[in-house]
Write a protein that holds these residues in place. Structure first.
Motif, PDB file in Angstrom:
ATOM      1  N   GLY A   1      44.030  35.132  25.718  1.00  0.00           N
ATOM      2  CA  GLY A   1      42.784  34.371  25.743  1.00  0.00           C
ATOM      3  C   GLY A   1      42.890  33.094  26.555  1.00  0.00           C
ATOM      4  N   SER A   2      44.049  32.471  26.527  1.00  0.00           N
ATOM      5  CA  SER A   2      44.208  31.238  27.301  1.00  0.00           C
ATOM      6  C   SER A   2      44.310  31.531  28.796  1.00  0.00           C
ATOM      7  CB  SER A   2      45.434  30.465  26.826  1.00  0.00           C
ATOM      8  OG  SER A   2      46.610  31.209  27.054  1.00  0.00           O
ATOM      9  N   ARG A   3      44.685  32.744  29.160  1.00  0.00           N
ATOM     10  CA  ARG A   3      44.740  33.097  30.585  1.00  0.00           C
ATOM     11  C   ARG A   3      43.353  33.344  31.164  1.00  0.00           C
ATOM     12  NH1 ARG A   3      49.790  37.241  30.304  1.00  0.00           N
ATOM     13  NH2 ARG A   3      51.377  35.659  29.941  1.00  0.00           N
ATOM     14  N   VAL A   4      42.451  33.904  30.392  1.00  0.00           N
ATOM     15  CA  VAL A   4      41.130  34.249  30.927  1.00  0.00           C
ATOM     16  C   VAL A   4      40.030  33.316  30.419  1.00  0.00           C
ATOM     17  CG1 VAL A   4      41.721  36.669  31.238  1.00  0.00           C
ATOM     18  CG2 VAL A   4      40.666  35.929  29.113  1.00  0.00           C
ATOM     19  N   GLY A   5      40.356  32.411  29.515  1.00  0.00           N
ATOM     20  CA  GLY A   5      39.347  31.495  28.985  1.00  0.00           C
ATOM     21  C   GLY A   5      38.969  30.417  29.988  1.00  0.00           C
ATOM     22  N   LYS A   6      37.837  29.811  29.768  1.00  0.00           N
ATOM     23  CA  LYS A   6      37.341  28.777  30.660  1.00  0.00           C
ATOM     24  C   LYS A   6      38.238  27.544  30.557  1.00  0.00           C
ATOM     25  CE  LYS A   6      33.122  26.408  31.909  1.00  0.00           C
ATOM     26  NZ  LYS A   6      31.703  26.270  31.616  1.00  0.00           N
ATOM     27  N   GLY A   7      38.793  27.143  31.677  1.00  0.00           N
ATOM     28  CA  GLY A   7      39.642  25.958  31.724  1.00  0.00           C
ATOM     29  C   GLY A   7      40.983  26.162  31.032  1.00  0.00           C
ATOM     30  N   GLY A   8      41.425  27.374  30.859  1.00  0.00           N
ATOM     31  CA  GLY A   8      42.704  27.648  30.207  1.00  0.00           C
ATOM     32  C   GLY A   8      42.658  27.564  28.697  1.00  0.00           C
ATOM     33  N   SER A   9      41.480  27.422  28.143  1.00  0.00           N
ATOM     34  CA  SER A   9      41.325  27.358  26.691  1.00  0.00           C
ATOM     35  C   SER A   9      41.071  28.756  26.138  1.00  0.00           C
ATOM     36  CB  SER A   9      40.154  26.440  26.323  1.00  0.00           C
ATOM     37  OG  SER A   9      39.876  26.540  24.953  1.00  0.00           O
ATOM     38  N   PRO A  10      41.790  29.151  25.101  1.00  0.00           N
ATOM     39  CA  PRO A  10      41.540  30.483  24.540  1.00  0.00           C
ATOM     40  C   PRO A  10      40.197  30.582  23.822  1.00  0.00           C
ATOM     41  CG  PRO A  10      43.170  29.340  23.235  1.00  0.00           C
ATOM     42  CD  PRO A  10      42.896  28.490  24.434  1.00  0.00           C
ATOM     43  N   PHE A  11      39.588  29.444  23.507  1.00  0.00           N
ATOM     44  CA  PHE A  11      38.307  29.442  22.796  1.00  0.00           C
ATOM     45  C   PHE A  11      37.129  29.140  23.717  1.00  0.00           C
ATOM     46  CE2 PHE A  11      41.569  28.033  19.731  1.00  0.00           C
ATOM     47  CZ  PHE A  11      41.550  29.142  18.926  1.00  0.00           C
ATOM     48  N   GLY A  12      37.426  28.861  24.988  1.00  0.00           N
ATOM     49  CA  GLY A  12      36.362  28.557  25.936  1.00  0.00           C
ATOM     50  C   GLY A  12      35.661  29.828  26.405  1.00  0.00           C
ATOM     51  N   LEU A  13      34.351  29.812  26.409  1.00  0.00           N
ATOM     52  CA  LEU A  13      33.571  30.977  26.842  1.00  0.00           C
ATOM     53  C   LEU A  13      33.132  30.792  28.295  1.00  0.00           C
ATOM     54  CD1 LEU A  13      31.335  31.507  23.688  1.00  0.00           C
ATOM     55  CD2 LEU A  13      33.391  32.745  24.328  1.00  0.00           C
ATOM     56  N   GLN A  14      33.162  31.869  29.044  1.00  0.00           N
ATOM     57  CA  GLN A  14      32.710  31.817  30.424  1.00  0.00           C
ATOM     58  C   GLN A  14      31.267  32.296  30.509  1.00  0.00           C
ATOM     59  OE1 GLN A  14      35.211  33.375  33.427  1.00  0.00           O
ATOM     60  NE2 GLN A  14      37.104  32.756  32.419  1.00  0.00           N
ATOM     61  N   ASP A  15      30.610  31.890  31.574  1.00  0.00           N
ATOM     62  CA  ASP A  15      29.244  32.365  31.807  1.00  0.00           C
ATOM     63  C   ASP A  15      29.284  33.850  32.156  1.00  0.00           C
ATOM     64  OD1 ASP A  15      28.183  29.836  31.408  1.00  0.00           O
ATOM     65  OD2 ASP A  15      28.412  29.280  33.520  1.00  0.00           O
ATOM     66  N   ALA A  16      28.338  34.605  31.653  1.00  0.00           N
ATOM     67  CA  ALA A  16      28.315  36.049  31.890  1.00  0.00           C
ATOM     68  C   ALA A  16      28.026  36.363  33.360  1.00  0.00           C
ATOM     69  CB  ALA A  16      27.274  36.705  31.003  1.00  0.00           C
ATOM     70  N   LYS A  17      27.299  35.495  34.042  1.00  0.00           N
ATOM     71  CA  LYS A  17      26.948  35.751  35.447  1.00  0.00           C
ATOM     72  C   LYS A  17      28.006  35.233  36.419  1.00  0.00           C
ATOM     73  CE  LYS A  17      22.246  36.174  34.520  1.00  0.00           C
ATOM     74  NZ  LYS A  17      21.756  37.443  34.348  1.00  0.00           N
ATOM     75  N   ARG A  18      28.912  34.379  35.920  1.00  0.00           N
ATOM     76  CA  ARG A  18      29.907  33.769  36.812  1.00  0.00           C
ATOM     77  C   ARG A  18      31.278  33.726  36.116  1.00  0.00           C
ATOM     78  NH1 ARG A  18      29.145  27.795  38.851  1.00  0.00           N
ATOM     79  NH2 ARG A  18      30.356  27.590  36.989  1.00  0.00           N
ATOM     80  N   ILE A  19      31.980  34.823  36.116  1.00  0.00           N
ATOM     81  CA  ILE A  19      33.290  34.890  35.468  1.00  0.00           C
ATOM     82  C   ILE A  19      34.358  34.576  36.506  1.00  0.00           C
ATOM     83  CG2 ILE A  19      34.947  36.412  34.341  1.00  0.00           C
ATOM     84  CD1 ILE A  19      32.595  37.869  33.103  1.00  0.00           C
ATOM     85  N   GLU A  20      35.237  33.657  36.173  1.00  0.00           N
ATOM     86  CA  GLU A  20      36.327  33.259  37.060  1.00  0.00           C
ATOM     87  C   GLU A  20      37.653  33.586  36.391  1.00  0.00           C
ATOM     88  OE1 GLU A  20      35.891  29.134  37.830  1.00  0.00           O
ATOM     89  OE2 GLU A  20      33.821  29.326  38.491  1.00  0.00           O
ATOM     90  N   LEU A  21      38.490  34.320  37.121  1.00  0.00           N
ATOM     91  CA  LEU A  21      39.819  34.672  36.624  1.00  0.00           C
ATOM     92  C   LEU A  21      40.864  33.964  37.456  1.00  0.00           C
ATOM     93  CD1 LEU A  21      39.355  38.505  36.019  1.00  0.00           C
ATOM     94  CD2 LEU A  21      39.299  36.678  34.343  1.00  0.00           C
TER      95      LEU A  21
END
Length: 66
Positions: free
Chosen positions: A44-64
């Motif tokens: 979760g920390s690898r794909v979460g927003k800003g390296g946070s495992p609890f951060g949610l990304q926007d559905a239209k703009r996912i950044e990996l």
């Protein structure tokens, strides 16, 4: 039986409580659950927003990360 003065053989001997199979299975299950928690936290920390495992990304703009 006790009214006739009879006693059970070994009735006063107390054995120490020892863990059984179910206790061992519960410990093994707990260890596996903790391991799964660590793996999912790292993923979760690898794909979460800003390296946070609890951060949610926007559905239209996912950044990996690369």
């Amino acid at each position: 039986m006790s009214q006739f003065g009879m006693q059970m053989a070994g009735g006063r001997v107390r054995r120490a409580a020892s863990p059984d199979v179910y206790t061992a299975l519960a410990v093994v299950a707990t260890i596996f659950l903790v391991a799964a928690l660590v793996v999912m936290f790292n993923a979760g920390s690898r794909v979460g927003k800003g390296g946070s495992p609890f951060g949610l990304q926007d559905a239209k703009r996912i950044e990996l990360p690369k």
